[in-house]
Each structure stands twice: as C-alpha cells, then as structure tokens.
Design a protein around this motif. Structure first.
Motif, mmCIF file in Angstrom:
data_model
loop_
_atom_site.group_PDB
_atom_site.id
_atom_site.type_symbol
_atom_site.label_atom_id
_atom_site.label_comp_id
_atom_site.label_asym_id
_atom_site.label_seq_id
_atom_site.Cartn_x
_atom_site.Cartn_y
_atom_site.Cartn_z
ATOM 1 N N ASP A 117 -0.254 8.060 4.354
ATOM 2 C CA ASP A 117 0.344 8.700 5.735
ATOM 3 C C ASP A 117 1.994 8.216 5.494
ATOM 4 O O ASP A 117 2.284 7.079 5.135
ATOM 5 C CB ASP A 117 -0.195 7.715 6.809
ATOM 6 N N PRO A 118 2.711 9.144 5.581
ATOM 7 C CA PRO A 118 4.106 8.839 5.317
ATOM 8 C C PRO A 118 4.756 8.029 6.455
ATOM 9 O O PRO A 118 5.760 7.646 6.333
ATOM 10 C CB PRO A 118 4.850 10.347 5.436
ATOM 11 N N ASN A 119 4.087 7.792 7.594
ATOM 12 C CA ASN A 119 4.702 7.020 8.684
ATOM 13 C C ASN A 119 4.146 5.641 8.361
ATOM 14 O O ASN A 119 4.456 4.668 9.249
ATOM 15 C CB ASN A 119 4.159 7.464 10.067
ATOM 16 N N ALA A 120 3.169 5.285 7.516
ATOM 17 C CA ALA A 120 2.722 3.815 7.318
ATOM 18 C C ALA A 120 3.713 3.066 6.766
ATOM 19 O O ALA A 120 4.622 3.706 6.061
ATOM 20 C CB ALA A 120 1.639 4.009 6.381
ATOM 21 N N PRO A 121 3.681 1.745 6.760
ATOM 22 C CA PRO A 121 4.772 1.052 6.460
ATOM 23 C C PRO A 121 4.892 0.920 5.025
ATOM 24 O O PRO A 121 3.570 0.679 4.508
ATOM 25 C CB PRO A 121 4.618 -0.310 7.127
ATOM 26 N N ALA A 122 5.919 0.885 4.409
ATOM 27 C CA ALA A 122 5.904 0.574 2.975
ATOM 28 C C ALA A 122 6.433 -0.646 2.267
ATOM 29 O O ALA A 122 6.470 -0.957 1.331
ATOM 30 C CB ALA A 122 7.002 1.785 2.205
ATOM 31 N N ASP A 123 6.791 -1.630 3.539
ATOM 32 C CA ASP A 123 7.159 -2.868 3.022
ATOM 33 C C ASP A 123 5.995 -3.734 3.323
ATOM 34 O O ASP A 123 5.179 -3.864 4.325
ATOM 35 C CB ASP A 123 8.396 -3.415 4.201
ATOM 36 N N PHE A 124 5.803 -4.650 2.257
ATOM 37 C CA PHE A 124 4.733 -5.435 2.315
ATOM 38 C C PHE A 124 4.750 -6.546 3.099
ATOM 39 O O PHE A 124 5.602 -7.487 2.875
ATOM 40 C CB PHE A 124 4.346 -5.920 0.823
ATOM 41 N N ILE A 183 2.281 2.911 -0.509
ATOM 42 C CA ILE A 183 3.175 2.708 -1.713
ATOM 43 C C ILE A 183 4.346 3.724 -1.778
ATOM 44 O O ILE A 183 3.982 5.081 -1.478
ATOM 45 C CB ILE A 183 2.183 2.968 -2.985
ATOM 46 N N PRO A 184 5.570 3.412 -1.699
ATOM 47 C CA PRO A 184 6.642 4.312 -1.796
ATOM 48 C C PRO A 184 6.760 5.372 -2.793
ATOM 49 O O PRO A 184 6.139 4.997 -3.839
ATOM 50 C CB PRO A 184 7.899 3.598 -1.695
ATOM 51 N N LYS A 185 7.055 6.509 -2.638
ATOM 52 C CA LYS A 185 6.976 7.599 -3.284
ATOM 53 C C LYS A 185 8.444 8.040 -3.518
ATOM 54 O O LYS A 185 9.291 8.175 -2.568
ATOM 55 C CB LYS A 185 6.225 8.782 -2.962
ATOM 56 N N PHE A 186 8.912 8.214 -4.824
ATOM 57 C CA PHE A 186 10.417 8.546 -5.144
ATOM 58 C C PHE A 186 10.534 9.968 -5.893
ATOM 59 O O PHE A 186 11.679 10.375 -6.116
ATOM 60 C CB PHE A 186 11.006 7.267 -5.969
ATOM 61 N N LEU A 223 -0.866 -2.259 -5.620
ATOM 62 C CA LEU A 223 -1.000 -3.203 -4.521
ATOM 63 C C LEU A 223 -1.552 -4.534 -5.130
ATOM 64 O O LEU A 223 -1.192 -5.568 -4.378
ATOM 65 C CB LEU A 223 -2.250 -2.482 -3.742
ATOM 66 N N MET A 224 -2.452 -4.556 -6.157
ATOM 67 C CA MET A 224 -2.944 -5.986 -6.534
ATOM 68 C C MET A 224 -1.713 -6.722 -7.130
ATOM 69 O O MET A 224 -1.441 -8.005 -6.817
ATOM 70 C CB MET A 224 -3.633 -5.991 -7.670
ATOM 71 N N TYR A 225 -0.708 -6.062 -7.662
ATOM 72 C CA TYR A 225 0.798 -6.494 -8.130
ATOM 73 C C TYR A 225 1.624 -7.218 -6.964
ATOM 74 O O TYR A 225 1.926 -8.344 -6.928
ATOM 75 C CB TYR A 225 1.512 -5.729 -8.910
ATOM 76 N N GLU A 226 1.680 -6.322 -5.639
ATOM 77 C CA GLU A 226 2.401 -6.678 -4.873
ATOM 78 C C GLU A 226 1.902 -7.879 -4.291
ATOM 79 O O GLU A 226 2.515 -8.968 -3.791
ATOM 80 C CB GLU A 226 2.794 -5.683 -3.959
ATOM 81 N N PHE A 227 0.533 -8.084 -3.758
ATOM 82 C CA PHE A 227 0.056 -8.952 -2.996
ATOM 83 C C PHE A 227 -0.204 -10.348 -3.841
ATOM 84 O O PHE A 227 0.250 -11.361 -3.418
ATOM 85 C CB PHE A 227 -1.333 -8.549 -2.527
#
Length: 267
Positions: free
Chosen positions: A197-204, A236-239, A254-258
């Motif tokens: 969802d593009p509205n979901a937060p991308a900051d962990f 996960i942010p998309k560029f 996600l495992m890396y970020e957490f």
C-alpha cells in the motif's frame, strides 16, 4: 578404500519414499543431497536414519567416505548409478544422499528477556523462496520462522537445497497462523505486516517490544484475516519502476532492517 554394504531393492524403495510429501510426513524424515548439505548436517545436532553413497563417490572423496565409515557405517549403503538416480532429486547428483530425522517443535519459544524477531509466512508457495528466506534469516541471526498450514512443505527437497544448510539452524514450523499471532500479541509482540500500500509507512518504527514480521503470498500478499491481526503495516520504499519484489527479497530487506534495529538497541 572403504566399502559399504550394497543397497537392496527393498531399502532403495523405502529410501526413495522420502521424496514424497505424504510418505515424508509418515516417516518423519527429510531428504538431503550433495556434499555441502551433508557437511552442514555433520555440524548440526540432527540424526540420520540412512546414508547412500554412489560407488564413484567413495573413490573420489576418500576422506569424507572415511568419516562416514567411522561414524555411520551401520546405516550407510553404496549404490550404482541407476540405483542412486532413484533416490536423487537433482539432475547433476554429487553421489551422496541421506534421510534425516525431522525435528518436531510443538510450541513456539516466545522470548521474555531479549528483543526477539520471528518471521511469519502466510501462504508462501514457492519452495525456492522459502529456502532463501531460511538462508536470509540465518544470516541475520533470526532463528524462528513460522508458516501457515497452506504454505509449501518445510521439508520439500527444493526448500532444503535452497536453504544451503540453514534448515539445520533455523527453527521452522507449520502451524495455525492466526492462533500464533494471537499468542504473540498476548506476549506483547508487535506484529508488522509487509505492505505494498503506497500509503503505508516506510519508516521503520522503533519499538521496545519483540517483533513478528508477516510476509504474504508471492502473488496476493497477506490474506485479509491475517492482516487484521497485525498491529502495524510497513512498506519497503520504491525508487525505481519494478512492479513488486518477490517474497524472499522483501523478507531479506525487512529482516535486515529489524535485525539492525535490534542490535543497535542492544548496544
């Protein structure tokens, strides 16, 4: 050169049954094949019921053959090329296969003293993806994965191969996923749903709790009943321009970020 007992027709038929899911569930075994997986098995606490070596393998790998003779001679058999093909699941077999006892875990170990991370997989169908997720979890120091009962079999030979031995170190259980998530909530775990969802937060978010990361089906994402049990969404942010990431790639990010957050907080 060491020699082993020749495999019989009856043993060959029984050993090859480990390649079939239903028969695997009955026997409680899983299949490994190749030198790397066998060496990973040797370092693990798992036990083998049987080992089969191609006759050429014994002459080509005398040191490993001697190790097997010293430790496992009573359960090891040698086979010719035609016989070995019947217990092989690969096109380019390396000449060593084994039936390993599955480890049965009836309860999830919810950590009460450390910032825990558990990966929960909802309807993951691709065995290569699951094996890769196991390998990534092992890399990031995450040792617990749970799967919905509708996901691919944990002990599918393709899962085992893709894990590159991580299946021996990462606990992976198939269970009632909604019930598990409710238990995790009761234990004060934060539950993060991977979202497109593009509205979901991308900051962990920084949390002071242990976390469950929920990854959904390769094609359809997380099912609605599971999504409703999650306390947070994370994107996960998309560029660039790709439509999506596959489940294994998203899981690794996600495992890396957490795990980065966990180890940073531990300092």
């Amino acid at each position: 050169m060491v020699t082993f007992e020749r495999i019989t027709k009856n043993k060959l038929q029984y050993f090859s049954s480990v390649l079939d899911k239903k028969k695997r569930q009955v026997s409680g075994l899983f299949h490994i094949e190749g030198i790397h997986l066998f060496e990973e098995f040797l370092k693990s606490g798992f036990k083998a019921e049987w080992i089969v070596l191609h006759t050429d393998f014994i002459s080509q790998h005398p040191q490993l053959a001697n190790t097997i003779w010293n430790k496992f001679s009573a359960i090891t058999f040698q086979a010719n090329a035609a016989e070995f093909r019947k217990i092989s699941d690969t096109e380019n077999a390396q000449g060593i296969a084994a039936g390993i006892y599955q480890k049965k875990n009836n309860e999830i170990d919810f950590s009460t003293t450390t910032k825990d991370i558990i990966v929960a997989l909802d309807q993951i169908n691709d065995p290569g993806n699951l094996g890769t997720i196991l390998r990534s979890a092992d890399w990031f120091g995450i040792n617990k994965i749970v799967l919905s009962k509708s996901s691919v079999d944990i002990y599918n030979p393709k899962v085992v191969r893709a894990s590159m031995g991580s299946i021996f170190r990462v606990s992976c259980q198939s269970l009632d996923l909604p019930q598990f998530l409710m238990q995790a909530k009761e234990k004060n775990y934060s539950i993060f749903a991977a979202s497109i969802d593009p509205n979901a937060p991308a900051d962990f978010e920084k949390t002071n709790t242990s976390n469950v990361i929920v990854i959904g089906n390769e094609a359809h994402g997380i099912s609605e009943p599971i999504k409703r049990l999650c306390s947070h969404e994370i994107r996960i942010p998309k560029f660039g321009h790709a439509e999506s990431l596959n489940a294994a790639t998203a899981s690794a990010i996600l495992m890396y970020e957490f795990s980065k957050q966990r180890y940073r907080n531990a300092k």
